[in-house]
Enzyme design. Structure first.
Site, short mmCIF file in Angstrom:
data_model
loop_
_atom_site.label_atom_id
_atom_site.label_comp_id
_atom_site.label_asym_id
_atom_site.label_seq_id
_atom_site.Cartn_x
_atom_site.Cartn_y
_atom_site.Cartn_z
N LEU A 64 0.60 4.30 -19.92
CA LEU A 64 -0.67 5.04 -19.91
C LEU A 64 -0.86 5.67 -18.54
CD1 LEU A 64 -3.07 2.55 -21.72
CD2 LEU A 64 -1.25 4.00 -22.65
N ARG B 56 -11.75 6.11 -8.83
CA ARG B 56 -12.02 5.22 -7.69
C ARG B 56 -11.11 5.49 -6.48
NH1 ARG B 56 -11.93 0.06 -11.67
NH2 ARG B 56 -10.82 1.59 -12.95
N GLY C 265 -10.52 6.63 -22.73
CA GLY C 265 -10.22 5.21 -22.56
C GLY C 265 -8.82 4.82 -23.00
N THR C 266 -8.45 3.57 -22.67
CA THR C 266 -7.08 3.12 -22.92
C THR C 266 -6.77 3.02 -24.42
OG1 THR C 266 -7.90 0.85 -22.60
CG2 THR C 266 -6.81 1.88 -20.73
N GLY D 16 -10.25 -7.27 -16.82
CA GLY D 16 -10.66 -7.85 -18.09
C GLY D 16 -10.34 -9.33 -18.10
N GLU E 161 -14.05 -6.96 -20.88
CA GLU E 161 -13.97 -6.26 -19.61
C GLU E 161 -14.98 -6.83 -18.62
OE1 GLU E 161 -11.67 -3.76 -18.62
OE2 GLU E 161 -10.92 -4.90 -20.32
N ALA F 146 22.43 17.29 32.57
CA ALA F 146 20.99 17.19 32.35
C ALA F 146 20.38 18.57 32.17
CB ALA F 146 20.34 16.49 33.55
N ASN G 243 20.22 29.05 20.43
CA ASN G 243 20.91 29.40 19.19
C ASN G 243 20.23 30.52 18.41
OD1 ASN G 243 18.69 27.79 18.73
ND2 ASN G 243 19.62 26.65 17.05
C1 UD1 Z 1 -7.60 -2.05 -17.59
C2 UD1 Z 1 -7.96 -3.03 -18.71
C3 UD1 Z 1 -8.36 -4.38 -18.07
C4 UD1 Z 1 -7.21 -4.90 -17.23
C5 UD1 Z 1 -6.78 -3.86 -16.19
C6 UD1 Z 1 -5.49 -4.30 -15.53
C7 UD1 Z 1 -8.89 -1.69 -20.54
C8 UD1 Z 1 -10.12 -1.30 -21.25
N1 UD1 Z 1 -9.05 -2.51 -19.49
O1 UD1 Z 1 -8.77 -1.82 -16.82
O2 UD1 Z 1 -8.65 -5.32 -19.10
O3 UD1 Z 1 -7.59 -6.10 -16.60
O4 UD1 Z 1 -6.54 -2.58 -16.81
O5 UD1 Z 1 -5.13 -3.45 -14.45
O6 UD1 Z 1 -7.81 -1.31 -20.94
N2 UD1 Z 1 -5.70 5.66 -18.91
C9 UD1 Z 1 -5.33 6.64 -19.79
N3 UD1 Z 1 -6.29 7.25 -20.53
C10 UD1 Z 1 -7.61 6.93 -20.44
C11 UD1 Z 1 -7.98 5.91 -19.53
C12 UD1 Z 1 -7.00 5.28 -18.78
O7 UD1 Z 1 -4.14 6.96 -19.91
O8 UD1 Z 1 -8.42 7.54 -21.15
C13 UD1 Z 1 -4.66 5.00 -18.09
C14 UD1 Z 1 -4.88 5.14 -16.60
O9 UD1 Z 1 -4.21 6.29 -16.09
C15 UD1 Z 1 -4.28 3.84 -16.05
C16 UD1 Z 1 -4.42 2.86 -17.20
O10 UD1 Z 1 -4.69 3.62 -18.37
O11 UD1 Z 1 -2.92 3.99 -15.72
C17 UD1 Z 1 -5.54 1.84 -16.98
O12 UD1 Z 1 -6.76 2.52 -16.80
P1 UD1 Z 1 -7.85 2.01 -15.78
O13 UD1 Z 1 -9.01 2.92 -15.85
O14 UD1 Z 1 -7.24 1.77 -14.45
O15 UD1 Z 1 -8.27 0.61 -16.44
P2 UD1 Z 1 -8.88 -0.66 -15.70
O16 UD1 Z 1 -10.33 -0.41 -15.46
O17 UD1 Z 1 -8.07 -0.99 -14.51
MG MG Z 2 -6.62 0.03 -13.51
#
Ligand code: UD1
Ligand code: MG
Length: 407
Positions: A7, A14, A78-79, A140, A155, A376, A382
């Site tokens: 992902l 941040r 979101g993830t 999480g 979370e 020296a 060049n």
């Molecule tokens: C996430 C987990 C959390 C875990 C933590 C570990 C979820 C909801 N939470 O939180 O439980 O403890 O990682 O590091 O999954 N990304 C996408 N698309 C999106 C959002 C994010 O591809 O829409 C990717 C980001 O680029 C990143 C990864 O997913 O590489 C994680 O996203 P991030 O926002 O860092 O999640 P955390 O808040 O760290």
């Molecule tokens: Mg993260």
């Protein structure tokens, strides 16, 4: 069959950076390169990268990796939403899907092998990686019983005070039975603090869900801000230094030195304080480096000494001595036993064996035969304003102090 999905679509708010988070560098490689490298030993049949924020830039940075499929997530909700984008490209796929957050760069390949093995032997619908963190703020929390059966993930932002006291932390690394995950992905809701679709919510919908706790909690460090980036860099640097100490390199002040993954040392090298090795650099047996050196993409043969100097894209053969206060840059090549002293700069030049340039010189675009003694303040001029020209000095020659050799 195994598919891997990383992902990498998030913005990384941040970080407060113009660079997408997954392209932030760590000891010479980007976060996403590191995550992809950690799953290569599993030899997956499919490798998918979910891109979104600055997708083109992320794709371009990885264009040298063969077999990587890019999947666009637009917008980013979101993830869980990210993994929903796989429903189409993985339609009909049979097997496991390993999902990795793109911001978890310190995983050891052996840990992923263990996760996959545990997942396969237990027959779980999902097996996720966890660790007990002393301070799990922001992560999480995983709720599991003594047998390792997971009931769900909450979370940090959605946890009650009591739930926050649980230190079992979600690493963001999951091995799913793809068919079972695909069946529950459409059921995710945005009913949470961030109003996003959380991949973590699928875990409570899958049964049985198991977890594997890693012994070294550093492995699951996720990078969300600059502080965590610096902390991960420190962990990586410590790993690299320990590795090379075990291989016979001495550091007088290890914590003051930084290494790249592409740095190789011979035995009995002494590294004094404040030395930095970058890119692909090779240091031969018995070299003595520092204090105070920066050596990048360079190759040093056995018995070379370097003191307070900068070397880039250069080659130094056996027993040459460089510094203090010298600079070797692009294409400097010193043959054996050269002596380059203070305030001497060498660029795109080959110096034969035993050449001495001890003080205040510029040797650019020059060929010096063996045993030339450079007086020296000798300068090779060049550049005529348009083109660079070569200066050739025959073996055994000697230049007087303050000479300008116009090519
Ligand atoms: C996430 C987990 C959390 C875990 C933590 C570990 C979820 C909801 N939470 O939180 O439980 O403890 O990682 O590091 O999954 N990304 C996408 N698309 C999106 C959002 C994010 O591809 O829409 C990717 C980001 O680029 C990143 C990864 O997913 O590489 C994680 O996203 P991030 O926002 O860092 O999640 P955390 O808040 O760290
Ligand atoms: Mg993260």
């Amino acid at each position: 069959m195994l598919a891997v999905a990383v992902l990498a679509a998030g913005k990384g708010t941040r970080m407060k950076s113009d660079l997408p988070k997954v392209l932030q560098p760590l000891a010479g490689a980007t976060l996403v390169e590191r995550v992809l490298a950690s799953c290569l030993p599993l030899a997956p049949q499919r490798q998918l990268l979910i891109v979104g924020h600055q997708a083109e830039r992320v794709e371009r940075s990885l264009s040298n990796l063969p077999g990587l499929e890019f999947v666009l997530q637009e917008p980013q909700h979101g993830t869980g939403h990210a993994v929903q984008q796989l429903l189409e490209p993985l339609a009909g796929f049979q097997g496991e899907l390993l999902v990795l957050n793109g911001d978890v760069p310190l995983l050891r390949p052996g840990t992923l092998e263990e996760l996959l093995a545990k997942h396969r032997s237990s027959g779980a619908a999902v097996t996720l990686l966890t660790a007990r963190l002393a301070d799990p703020t922001g992560y999480g929390r995983v709720f599991a019983d003594e047998q390792g059966l997971v009931s769900g993930i909450v979370e940090h932002r959605d946890c009650s005070e009591e739930q926050r006291r649980n230190t079992l932390t979600n690493a963001g690394i999951y091995c799913f039975d793809w068919a079972k995950l695909a069946a529950v992905l459409p059921l995710l809701s945005t009913d949470n603090n961030q109003g996003e679709l959380y991949l973590t919510d699928t875990v409570a919908m899958l049964s049985p869900a198991m977890h594997l706790e890693v012994a070294d909690p550093d492995e699951i460090n996720g990078i969300n801000d600059r502080l965590q980036l610096a902390q991960c860099e420190a962990v990586l640097q410590e790993r690299l230094r320990r590795h090379w100490m075990a291989e016979g390199v001495s550091f007088t002040d290890p914590a003051s030195c930084t290494l790249s993954e592409g740095t190789r040392f011979g035995r009995d090298v002494l590294v004094e304080p404040q030395c930095h090795f970058r890119g692909n650099t090779t240091i031969g047996n018995g070299c003595r480096i520092g204090p105070g050196c920066l050596i990048e993409n360079s190759s040093l043969a056995d018995g070379v000494e370097v003191l307070y100097s900068v070397l880039r894209d250069s080659t130094v053969e056996e027993s040459s001595v460089v510094g203090p206060f010298a600079q070797l840059r692009s294409g400097a090549h010193l043959e054996a036993g050269c002596r380059i002293g203070n305030f001497v700069e060498v660029k795109n030049s080959r110096l034969g064996a035993g050449v001495k340039a001890n003080h205040l010189s510029y040797l650019g675009d020059a060929d010096l035969g063996a045993n030339v003694n450079v007086g020296a303040g000798t300068i090779t001029a060049n550049f005529d304003g348009l083109r660079k020209h070569r200066t050739v000095i025959g073996a055994g020659s000697k230049t007087g102090a303050n000479s300008v050799l116009v090519a």
